[in-house]
Design a protein around this motif. Structure first.
Motif, PDB file in Angstrom:
ATOM      1  N   TRP A  14       0.822  -1.206   0.000  1.00  0.00           N
ATOM      2  CA  TRP A  14       0.000   0.000   0.000  1.00  0.00           C
ATOM      3  C   TRP A  14       0.854   1.253   0.000  1.00  0.00           C
ATOM      4  O   TRP A  14       0.563   2.232  -0.674  1.00  0.00           O
ATOM      5  N   VAL A  36       2.132   9.409  -6.192  1.00  0.00           N
ATOM      6  CA  VAL A  36       2.510  10.805  -6.040  1.00  0.00           C
ATOM      7  C   VAL A  36       3.301  11.283  -7.259  1.00  0.00           C
ATOM      8  O   VAL A  36       3.372  12.474  -7.539  1.00  0.00           O
ATOM      9  N   LEU A  83       1.680  13.710  -9.649  1.00  0.00           N
ATOM     10  CA  LEU A  83       1.562  15.052  -9.060  1.00  0.00           C
ATOM     11  C   LEU A  83       2.899  15.781  -9.121  1.00  0.00           C
ATOM     12  O   LEU A  83       2.966  16.978  -9.389  1.00  0.00           O
ATOM     13  N   LEU A 106       3.434  16.852 -12.619  1.00  0.00           N
ATOM     14  CA  LEU A 106       2.504  17.933 -12.922  1.00  0.00           C
ATOM     15  C   LEU A 106       2.979  19.247 -12.310  1.00  0.00           C
ATOM     16  O   LEU A 106       3.121  20.260 -13.011  1.00  0.00           O
ATOM     17  N   SER A 107       3.238  19.230 -11.010  1.00  0.00           N
ATOM     18  CA  SER A 107       3.538  20.511 -10.363  1.00  0.00           C
ATOM     19  C   SER A 107       4.897  21.042 -10.799  1.00  0.00           C
ATOM     20  O   SER A 107       5.038  22.226 -11.110  1.00  0.00           O
ATOM     21  N   LEU A 147       4.703  21.893 -14.786  1.00  0.00           N
ATOM     22  CA  LEU A 147       3.972  23.119 -15.106  1.00  0.00           C
ATOM     23  C   LEU A 147       4.692  24.343 -14.554  1.00  0.00           C
ATOM     24  O   LEU A 147       4.704  25.401 -15.181  1.00  0.00           O
ATOM     25  N   THR A 148       5.303  24.183 -13.372  1.00  0.00           N
ATOM     26  CA  THR A 148       6.049  25.314 -12.826  1.00  0.00           C
ATOM     27  C   THR A 148       7.214  25.667 -13.741  1.00  0.00           C
ATOM     28  O   THR A 148       7.464  26.850 -14.023  1.00  0.00           O
ATOM     29  N   TRP A 163       7.475  25.142 -16.921  1.00  0.00           N
ATOM     30  CA  TRP A 163       6.930  25.778 -18.132  1.00  0.00           C
ATOM     31  C   TRP A 163       6.586  27.239 -17.856  1.00  0.00           C
ATOM     32  O   TRP A 163       6.896  28.141 -18.633  1.00  0.00           O
ATOM     33  N   MET A 164       5.953  27.456 -16.696  1.00  0.00           N
ATOM     34  CA  MET A 164       5.549  28.812 -16.348  1.00  0.00           C
ATOM     35  C   MET A 164       6.770  29.729 -16.261  1.00  0.00           C
ATOM     36  O   MET A 164       6.806  30.790 -16.890  1.00  0.00           O
ATOM     37  N   PHE A 165       7.813  29.277 -15.565  1.00  0.00           N
ATOM     38  CA  PHE A 165       8.994  30.139 -15.422  1.00  0.00           C
ATOM     39  C   PHE A 165       9.682  30.346 -16.767  1.00  0.00           C
ATOM     40  O   PHE A 165      10.221  31.408 -17.045  1.00  0.00           O
ATOM     41  N   THR A 223       8.324  30.735 -19.564  1.00  0.00           N
ATOM     42  CA  THR A 223       7.703  31.837 -20.305  1.00  0.00           C
ATOM     43  C   THR A 223       7.723  33.130 -19.499  1.00  0.00           C
ATOM     44  O   THR A 223       7.547  34.206 -20.052  1.00  0.00           O
ATOM     45  N   LEU A 224       7.922  33.012 -18.208  1.00  0.00           N
ATOM     46  CA  LEU A 224       7.869  34.210 -17.353  1.00  0.00           C
ATOM     47  C   LEU A 224       9.175  35.001 -17.423  1.00  0.00           C
ATOM     48  O   LEU A 224       9.163  36.229 -17.522  1.00  0.00           O
ATOM     49  N   TYR A 225      10.303  34.294 -17.390  1.00  0.00           N
ATOM     50  CA  TYR A 225      11.592  34.984 -17.341  1.00  0.00           C
ATOM     51  C   TYR A 225      11.777  35.974 -18.482  1.00  0.00           C
ATOM     52  O   TYR A 225      12.145  37.123 -18.241  1.00  0.00           O
ATOM     53  N   ARG A 267       9.801  37.648 -19.965  1.00  0.00           N
ATOM     54  CA  ARG A 267       8.909  38.800 -19.869  1.00  0.00           C
ATOM     55  C   ARG A 267       9.208  39.685 -18.673  1.00  0.00           C
ATOM     56  O   ARG A 267       8.868  40.859 -18.687  1.00  0.00           O
TER      57      ARG A 267
END
Ligand code: HEM
Ligand SMILES: [Cu+2]
Lengths: 124, 690
Positions: free
Chosen positions: A80, A88, A91, A94-95, A98-99, A101-103, A105-107, A109
């Motif tokens: 179990w 896990v 997850l 995913l986290s 996606l984080t 990917w976000m950074f 595109t964020l940097y 800008r």
């Protein structure tokens, strides 16, 4: 519910415990994390190399804990928990994915450093 | 000590603590202090006068009974909710008074009556308290109380761990309360606006209080999630197959999976902030390789799942109440279960909608926008299921039903405004406006309505008598009216451009709507009054409102087959389940009053002082860390480890009640509920251990 009158020392998880494995797990994970700390503080590696190195060390520390401290395997007592750990992973992907990917595109800008690299900077 | 630069003095014995942090020169804080001190002294005095200390310690504080722990969770949550409400009242009053350049100032404020520094602490504590120390503990308490009853278990899987969770939560709540009198609370919002929470920008202890209170409280919550998951997976009575599980238990399972996976992220986010503040690292600083967006990202990776942690049990409560008072089975049980897990799953991939405006690329915003809107589908499924349950039902509007139906209406408003916010171009215009505040208050009020419904609904199960309907309906009416006035006006103010967290408002045109909000808050106050009156009247007239096992006459799920008040051993004999909605099934078969033929001995966990001790030490640890009193923090931590080790040597942790004792308690119908005037058997046995 039945009374838990059986001796706790007979519990299968307790039977699996061993001082040697605990000690080794503790030492191993401490050592891996200490190495990660030292190479981060020392700034000896280039950016990508550092990232790879501390990721690898994190994996090793995790493995040491899973195998030596928690003794996870596919036996009936541990199944179990092993399955929960495996669940896990999505997850995690995913986290962190996606984080990332976000950074990514964020940097360009928002970060001055990247604006200098890219010339025009902001697109918004 | 020299790792970071601290303002002010520091001594080894007292850390940053000096006399000046206790003595203020601010009328409001002094007032709060006097109020709390007087209330505290009165309560302690009453307990001492009636010689109830022994009773409290023996029957409650050291108890491992899941029902008592649940009730204590709910009590802590309600007390904190009251505190959070006072904060809200102060916020609304300040904003109404401080609108426009000509608005007068009182006390030390230029406008209104609260200076900015104090105002900021109040909204920060309001949010932190309401989400983490009011609503979360109440829901955890309800799950603690009801889930074992619904699956036919005697207790939680780990009763001792359960008590540890409770007392860690209490320690966190205690730290928040302590900040009121000793030092300050954070002024950086409940979400911890970064880099404001960094040491150079918040050099005081406020952020430390916020950080450690949440950190300690959420360790408790995380341990609680493990316990509930293990209970649901492992402790179901014979016949309680997965698809006979009541919806509330299903939502408890999904919510605790969310909690277990999400809370550690919060722990890490705060621990890294702690490293910055205590060790001088640069995880979130603006320079030196730090990345302040990372905090926002990590916070919401927890934060969004957390809002679903709150709302899923609320959905479960609504799904229990509506069938009972419609006298029909829940429509679409399987789709309800599927929708619950769909919501839980999606809740992990939407967090970025809290910072669309941070500046990530359009693809990223687009992805999270679509993911967020997907949540609407399973939520819609639920709303339709409730509507179809109501349709052609034999509806009865007792208080729990009123709250449940009210919650569904709020869910519509909150959900639709959430959809609006989920569209990035719209979000760019209303992000950080009070429109957002109104959206999420509709949502958290879904939770609050469900909680009040749940308290009215399950109160008779636990205490054996119903709450007074007359006053209960007044609470509902005033609370709903207040909700409507405050939040309808708040949506409008959001569209008019009013931003969040303002201690001074520049635009005098907002005044009329601010006054409407204040009137709404007044109705909340009236609701508070009726709530206390409801408690008073209910307890006074309890003999009139006694109920049997099935308190509402049309209960469906298994908790209604247990006696009311539930005896400390829950079920005299392990129940066997035959159908979904066991209570309704037994009623249909004419088996409601069948008593077991044979009784077997029952083992219940013995009381222990260890959990409250661990809680007290955790408080000591947190307090020591906040004030940087290293010896205090260190000793507390060592003592916690010591207590845990010592307790692991206790072998006689269970008390066995013989079959004869059970038979006699069952046949004489003697009160063995959680409020008794004699010492309940497991406690009498455990006295030696104390
Ligand atoms: C249909 C489902 C929902 C959607 C589409 C939705 C959408 C959103 C969006 C886009 C935001 C960010 C607004 C902004 O800051 O610009 C937001 C904020 C928020 N939502 Fe929701 N939401 C939903 C359900 C919920 C639920 C169920 C809860 C809680 C029980 C909740 C609580 C919150 C909170 C607390 C915030 C703001 C936190 C803060 O900034 O202080 N939402 N919601
Ligand atoms: Cu969200």
């Amino acid at each position: 519910m039945p009374a838990h009158s059986t001796d706790p020392l007979l519990h299968p998880e307790v039977r699996q415990a061993s001082i040697l494995a605990y000690g080794a797990g503790f030492v191993a994970s401490t050592v891996f994390m200490a190495i990660a700390l030292v190479i981060t503080l020392g700034r000896v590696l280039p950016y990508l190399g550092l990232l790879a190195a501390i990721s690898a060390l994190a994996m090793l520390a995790l493995l040491a804990q899973v195998v030596l401290l928690f003794r996870l395997d596919l036996s009936e007592t541990q199944l179990w928990k092993t399955v929960s750990l495996a669940l896990v992973i999505p997850l995690f992907v995913l986290s962190i994915g996606l984080t990332g990917w976000m950074f990514h595109t964020l940097y360009p800008r928002t970060m001055l450093h990247f604006m200098a690299v890219q010339g025009s900077g902001s697109m918004m | 000590m020299s790792l970071v630069h601290l303002q002010g003095s520091w001594t080894p014995w007292l850390g940053r603590l000096t006399l000046s942090v206790i003595l203020y020169h601010n009328g409001i804080v002094d007032g709060a202090f006097v109020f709390a001190a007087v209330t505290g002294i009165v309560i302690l005095g009453v307990i001492t006068y009636y010689r109830k200390w022994g009773y409290l310690i023996r029957e409650w504080i050291t108890s491992l009974d899941h029902k008592k722990i649940g009730v204590m969770y709910i009590l802590i949550g309600l007390v904190m909710m009251f505190r959070g409400f006072i904060d809200a009242l102060m916020i609304r009053t300040q904003q109404m008074m401080a609108d426009g350049p000509d608005s007068p100032g009182h006390l030390q404020a230029l406008h209104g009556y609260l200076p900015p520094y104090h105002f900021d602490q109040i909204y920060s504590s309001h949010g932190t308290i309401m989400i983490l120390f009011a609503v979360t503990p109440i829901l955890v308490g309800l799950m603690n109380l009801i889930v074992p009853l619904q699956i036919g278990a005697r207790d939680m899987a780990f009763p001792y761990l359960n008590a540890v969770s409770l007392w860690l939560t209490a320690a966190g709540a205690g730290l928040v309360m302590a900040s009121l009198f000793i030092g300050d609370f954070s002024h950086a919002g409940w979400i911890g606006l970064i880099p404001l929470t960094e040491l150079p920008y918040s050099p005081g202890v406020g952020v430390d209080y916020w950080m450690w209170a949440i950190q300690i409280g959420s360790v408790g919550t995380t341990l609680g999630t493990v316990n509930l998951i293990a209970t649901i997976v492992k402790m179901r009575a014979p016949g309680m197959t997965w698809f006979r599980m009541p919806i509330f238990t299903w939502t408890a399972l999904s919510t605790n999976i969310i909690g277990l996976t999400a809370f550690p992220v919060l722990g890490v986010a705060l621990a890294l902030l702690g490293c910055d503040r205590y060790l001088g690292t640069h995880f979130y600083t603006a320079g030196l390789g730090g990345n302040l967006m990372l905090f926002t990202d990590l916070f919401w990776i927890w934060g969004h799942p957390e809002v679903y942690f709150l709302v899923l049990p609320a959905f479960g409560i609504i799904s229990e109440i509506i069938p009972t008072f419609s006298e029909r089975p829940l429509f679409g049980y399987i789709t309800m279960v599927a929708a619950t897990f769909a919501i839980a799953g999606i809740s992990w991939s939407v967090w970025l909608h809290h910072f669309f405006t941070m500046g990530a690329g359009p693809d990223v915003n687009g992805f999270f926008s679509v993911a967020t809107m997907l949540v609407g589908i399973p939520t819609g499924v639920k709303v339709f299921n409730w509507a179809f349950t109501l349709y052609r039902g034999r509806l009865r509007f007792d208080t729990p039903m009123l709250w449940a139906v009210g919650a569904v209406f709020l869910l519509l408003v909150g959900g639709l405004t959430g959809m609006m916010l989920a569209i990035p171009p719209i979000n760019y215009t209303i992000h950080n406006s009070v429109f957002v505040v109104a959206h999420f208050h509709c949502m958290v009020l879904v939770v609050a309505f469900s909680i009040f419904g749940a308290i009215a609904y399950w109160f008779p199960k636990v205490f054996g008598f119903r709450l007074d309907e007359h006053n209960g309906k007044r609470v509902f009416a005033c609370f709903s009216l207040g909700t409507f006035l405050v939040f309808a006006a708040m949506f409008a103010l959001g569209f008019m451009g009013m931003t969040r967290r303002l201690d001074y408002l520049a635009d005098p045109h907002w005044k009329p709507l601010l006054i409407v909000e204040e009137i709404g808050v007044f109705f909340y106050c009236v609701a508070c009054y009726y709530f206390f009156r409801m408690l008073h009247v209910s307890i006074r007239d309890r003999a009139k409102n006694r109920v049997g096992a099935d308190a509402w006459g049309t209960g469906r799920s298994p908790e209604w087959i247990a006696r009311s008040p539930v005896p400390f051993y829950n079920f005299a004999a392990t129940p066997h389940f035959n159908a979904l909605d066991e209570a309704a099934w037994r009623r249909g078969q004419g088996l409601s009053d069948v008593a077991p033929r044979d009784y077997e001995p029952i083992a219940t966990p013995k009381n222990t002082i260890a959990p409250p001790l661990i809680g007290a030490l955790a408080f000591g640890f947190g307090f020591g860390m906040v004030w940087r009193i290293w010896w205090m923090a260190g000793l507390s931590l060592i003592a916690i480890i010591g207590v845990v080790i010592l307790r692991s040597f206790a072998t006689e942790t269970e008390h066995v009640i013989s079959a004869e004792q059970i038979r006699s308690m069952e046949t004489t119908g003697s009160s063995v509920g959680i409020v008794t005037d004699h010492i309940s058997p497991p406690v009498a046995e455990a006295e030696a251990f104390l």
